[in-house]
Design a protein around this motif. Structure first.
Motif, PDB file in Angstrom:
ATOM      1  N   ASN A 297       0.823  -1.214   0.000  1.00 57.51           N
ATOM      2  CA  ASN A 297       0.000   0.000   0.000  1.00 57.51           C
ATOM      3  C   ASN A 297       0.856   1.263   0.000  1.00 57.51           C
ATOM      4  OD1 ASN A 297      -2.642  -1.029  -0.103  1.00 57.51           O
ATOM      5  ND2 ASN A 297      -2.617  -1.489   2.082  1.00 57.51           N
ATOM      6  N   ASP A 301       0.747   4.050  -2.855  1.00 59.40           N
ATOM      7  CA  ASP A 301       0.446   5.434  -2.520  1.00 59.40           C
ATOM      8  C   ASP A 301       1.452   6.384  -3.154  1.00 59.40           C
ATOM      9  OD1 ASP A 301      -1.237   7.277  -0.835  1.00 59.40           O
ATOM     10  OD2 ASP A 301       0.717   7.724   0.031  1.00 59.40           O
ATOM     11  N   ARG A 304       0.820   6.652  -6.855  1.00 57.41           N
ATOM     12  CA  ARG A 304      -0.290   7.569  -7.132  1.00 57.41           C
ATOM     13  C   ARG A 304       0.195   9.014  -7.161  1.00 57.41           C
ATOM     14  NH1 ARG A 304      -4.075   8.608  -2.272  1.00 57.41           N
ATOM     15  NH2 ARG A 304      -2.115   9.682  -1.773  1.00 57.41           N
ATOM     16  N   ASP A 305       1.061   9.389  -6.213  1.00 51.50           N
ATOM     17  CA  ASP A 305       1.566  10.760  -6.175  1.00 51.50           C
ATOM     18  C   ASP A 305       2.442  11.071  -7.385  1.00 51.50           C
ATOM     19  OD1 ASP A 305       0.256  10.936  -3.793  1.00 51.50           O
ATOM     20  OD2 ASP A 305       2.044  10.687  -2.551  1.00 51.50           O
TER      21      ASP A 305
END
Length: 313
Positions: A297, A301, A304-305
């Motif tokens: 995860n 994450d 995604r950034d």
């Protein structure tokens, strides 16, 4: 040879350095640079690589083959961490009720958990992406039918759907993969459809249609590559979700067979011994499962950034 320029000589710059052009920043280099800005993401990625290597090299680094009944000694069952067995073997993390070395069980269990999670996520990725692209590109009744199936799928709890499928198909790794694929494909379909609807109106798609290219080439050669960034992020998260779902199904007794336990089944094997103080049978597999899901995860994450231009700004 070309003589050095007067300007570079006057400035005191060596000819070779003056002639050398700056290295062009490729998308890959820019991606690695942006990803490396977060120390937490780098640590998480390194931990993920170690977890994968530990799972792949389990037959080499594991002290015992937990699937080989000839190597198990029932007399060594439920030994605490650091105990020495009857054959002089030291169990660093203790043993379960079958005399299985917990460290070896965790390493081999990681292989099954990662294989089921990654395999089911990949199949769901392919199926959901294809259906989502078809729905966005053709629209009309095709879009309506596919998206109503997505809405129907997402209206039921994932664990309930998986339990119903396994109750019908029975136990087994293949059946667990099928159940997770049925549960997860809708997330990919909805994600790619939202992105593809925006890309569908771009000029390059209209230009490809004017060139009379086939629908398959337009969809998979031109439309799909521009929809990959959000899909990569969703895929990373869904791998962690698939691992957790497989562990839940195995904990409930509907997942992998007892002869090849995953992390979820290892946790279930020691659940009844928690009140008697033999915590290690469930505790250490639970920690391994928790660390694996958190690490994946964290990597997702950061992806995604990096892949979202708005967040990067």
């Amino acid at each position: 040879m070309t003589p050095p320029s007067v300007e570079s000589t006057a400035l005191g710059v060596p000819p070779r350095q003056a002639a050398a052009a700056p290295r062009e920043e490729t998308p890959l280099r820019r991606f690695v640079s942006d990803f490396a800005e977060s120390r937490l993401a780098v640590v998480a990625f390194a931990a993920f690589v170690l977890i994968v290597l530990a799972a792949l090299l389990a037959p080499v680094i594991a002290p015992q083959n937990p699937y080989d009944l000839a190597q198990l000694d029932i007399m060594d069952g439920r030994l605490p961490p650091g105990s020495v067995g009857g054959a002089g073997f030291t169990y660093l993390l203790g043993t379960d009720d079958q005399g299985r070395d917990m460290l070896s069980g965790i390493l081999y269990g990681l292989r099954i958990s990662l294989a089921v999670g990654a395999g089911s996520a990949f199949i769901a990725f392919c199926a959901g992406t294809a259906l989502g692209l078809v729905a966005a590109y053709f629209g009309g009744r095709t879009d309506t039918v596919i998206m109503r199936l997505v809405d129907l799928q997402l209206s039921f709890p994932a664990i309930l759907v998986a339990l119903m499928i396994l109750a019908f198909l029975g136990k087994g790794i293949i059946n667990v993969v099928i159940a997770i694929v049925v549960v997860e494909w809708a997330y990919y379909a909805r994600t790619v459809r939202g992105t593809a609807l925006v890309e569908r109106r771009r000029e390059y798609i209209e230009a490809a249609a004017c060139l009379a290219l086939s629908h398959a080439r337009i969809v998979f050669r031109h439309l799909l590559p521009n929809c990959l960034p959000p899909l990569i992020v969703v895929g990373t998260m869904q791998v962690a979700r698939a691992i957790a779902l497989e562990a839940t199904l195995s904990f409930l007794g509907l997942g992998v067979p007892v002869t090849e336990p995953s992390l979820g089944l290892l946790i279930a094997n020691g659940y009844e011994y928690l009140l008697s103080g033999r915590y290690w049978i469930s505790f250490y597999p639970g920690i391994a499962l928790l660390v694996t899901i958190v690490v994946i995860n964290l990597v997702g994450d950061q992806l995604r950034d990096v892949l979202n231009p708005r967040l990067r700004r």
